[in-house]
Design an enzyme around this catalytic site. Structure first.
Site, short mmCIF file in Angstrom:
data_model
loop_
_atom_site.label_atom_id
_atom_site.label_comp_id
_atom_site.label_asym_id
_atom_site.label_seq_id
_atom_site.Cartn_x
_atom_site.Cartn_y
_atom_site.Cartn_z
NE ARG A 1 -3.91 0.54 1.83
CZ ARG A 1 -5.14 0.60 2.32
NH1 ARG A 1 -5.42 1.35 3.35
NH2 ARG A 1 -6.11 -0.09 1.76
CG HIS B 1 -8.26 -0.18 -3.28
ND1 HIS B 1 -7.48 -1.24 -2.85
CD2 HIS B 1 -8.99 0.22 -2.19
CE1 HIS B 1 -7.72 -1.46 -1.57
NE2 HIS B 1 -8.62 -0.60 -1.14
CD GLN C 1 -12.99 -2.02 -1.45
OE1 GLN C 1 -12.22 -1.92 -0.52
NE2 GLN C 1 -14.20 -2.54 -1.31
CG ASP D 1 -13.79 6.09 -1.48
OD1 ASP D 1 -13.80 5.98 -0.24
OD2 ASP D 1 -12.74 6.06 -2.17
CB CYS E 1 -14.09 1.01 -0.59
SG CYS E 1 -13.72 2.76 -0.37
NE ARG F 1 -10.20 -5.49 -0.05
CZ ARG F 1 -9.47 -4.48 0.43
NH1 ARG F 1 -10.05 -3.41 0.91
NH2 ARG F 1 -8.13 -4.51 0.36
N1 CP Z 1 -11.33 -0.37 1.93
C1 CP Z 1 -10.07 -0.38 2.41
O1 CP Z 1 -9.10 -0.58 1.69
O2 CP Z 1 -10.00 -0.17 3.76
P1 CP Z 1 -8.68 0.01 4.61
O3 CP Z 1 -8.11 1.35 4.27
O4 CP Z 1 -9.14 -0.06 6.05
O5 CP Z 1 -7.73 -1.09 4.28
N1 NVA Z 2 -10.13 6.57 -1.85
C1 NVA Z 2 -9.74 6.14 -0.52
C2 NVA Z 2 -9.96 4.68 -0.37
C3 NVA Z 2 -9.66 4.13 0.99
C4 NVA Z 2 -9.86 2.65 1.10
C5 NVA Z 2 -8.31 6.51 -0.26
O1 NVA Z 2 -7.46 6.32 -1.14
O2 NVA Z 2 -8.03 7.00 0.83
#
Ligand code: CP
Ligand code: NVA
Length: 322
Positions: free
Chosen positions: A105, A132, A135, A227, A270, A298
């Site tokens: 990440r 992502h 997701q 989101d 998400c 997930r």
């Molecule tokens: N949806 C998602 O990726 O959540 P987190 O940021 O908690 O991993």
């Molecule tokens: N769009 C959000 C998704 C989090 C799971 C971000 O990138 O913070």
């Protein structure tokens, strides 16, 4: 030796592979007791690097790896040499000597590309500023749990043109759905991603439409998705944030907006959700909401994806039985 595969965006899988990975995940979820004997990752450690916070991704990977018989190793960027005294490529080469796969990440998407280039084991993008894919895989699984087929479904996105929209758009296009997205002017999704999705939709009989009007997007929709308006990494530009938030004044998913959707629509997010901003309690807590199924899925979708990448023979053997 087989070439290793990475999943940096959901369209790194072909539409058929995506369908099969979702089918596998649904079968695994339904097969209680399976993981007492099916351990494709036994004797293997899977590493996950986080530059940003995470609840769902981190826990679903750790628990999913454990269920598959593997050992999860979470590495927080502040604790390792990555980006401080060692390049991403060198870190990737070193980690490949210990690990069966790496999830990452990161902020800039180019960083997960560098990790994948330097690694000799599969790399899975656990969220970047652009994509992502994990997701989207879980989301396609959740849609199929609620509807028998993908074709003819209308998916409406209301909100920011962000990373989650990118992979949702690519996945819905690959699977032949109608994706109508409403974003404020100036917050459009990445043009190159839209081009890729448009080609996928053309091949699948799907459809991609953009609008700045949330009601138009949501009209008769089977799925409504939103989101956060401010993604991780954007919080530090406070002056610009106030401007950004004001652009989203009419983009909240609330009871009035969802009244334009199909009666049996499902609400997706998400998570984490900023209740009262992009969605009201009335919508996210309604019986149409499937947000916690998405969170659970997930884990199942990532288990399917990891087995597919790391131990394809075991993945096929399970698929053949179901
Ligand atoms: N949806 C998602 O990726 O959540 P987190 O940021 O908690 O991993
Ligand atoms: N769009 C959000 C998704 C989090 C799971 C971000 O990138 O913070």
């Amino acid at each position: 030796m087989d070439t290793k595969r990475d999943i940096l965006a959901i369209d790194d899988l072909s539409p058929d592979e995506l369908r099969d990975i979702i089918k596998w995940a649904i079968s695994a979820k339904q097969d209680e007791g399976l993981f007492e004997e099916f351990m494709p990752l036994q004797g293997m450690t899977i590493g996950s690097i986080y530059e940003k916070p995470s609840t769902r991704t981190r826990v679903s990977f750790e628990v999913g790896i454990d269920k598959l018989g593997g050992n999860p190793l979470t590495l927080l960027k502040g604790d390792i040499q990555l980006g401080k005294s060692e390049s991403i490529e060198d870190t990737a080469a070193v980690l490949s000597r210990y690990l069966g796969a790496i999830t990452y990440r990161c902020f800039g998407h180019a960083d997960v590309e560098s990790l994948a280039n330097g690694a000799t084991v599969p790399v899975i993008n656990a969220l970047s500023d652009l994509h992502h894919p994990c997701q989207a895989a879980a989301d396609m699984m959740t849609i199929l749990e609620n509807y028998e087929h993908y074709s003819e479904l209308k998916v409406a996105w209301v909100g920011d043109g962000n990373n989650v929209l990118h992979d949702l758009m690519l996945a819905t296009a690959a699977l032949g759905m109608k994706m109508h997205y409403a974003v404020p002017k100036g917050f459009e999704p990445n043009e190159e991603v839209v081009k890729r999705a448009t080609i996928l939709a053309k091949n699948s009989g799907g459809e991609i439409k953009s609008t700045h009007d949330p009601i138009e997007a949501v009209k008769d929709a089977n799925v409504i998705y939103t989101d956060v308006f401010i993604s991780m990494g954007e919080e530090h530009t406070s002056g610009e944030l106030i401007n950004k938030m004001s652009a989203f004044d009419y983009f909240q998913v609330n009871e009035e907006l969802v009244s334009h959707a199909d009666d049996d629509y499902i609400f997706m997010h998400c998570l984490p959700a900023h209740r009262g901003e992009e969605v009201t309690d009335g919508v996210i807590d309604s019986s149409n909401s499937v947000v916690f199924d998405q969170a659970e899925n997930r884990m199942w979708a990532q288990m399917s994806l990891m087995t597919f990448l790391i131990h394809p023979a075991a993945w096929e053997a399970f698929a053949d039985l179901h």
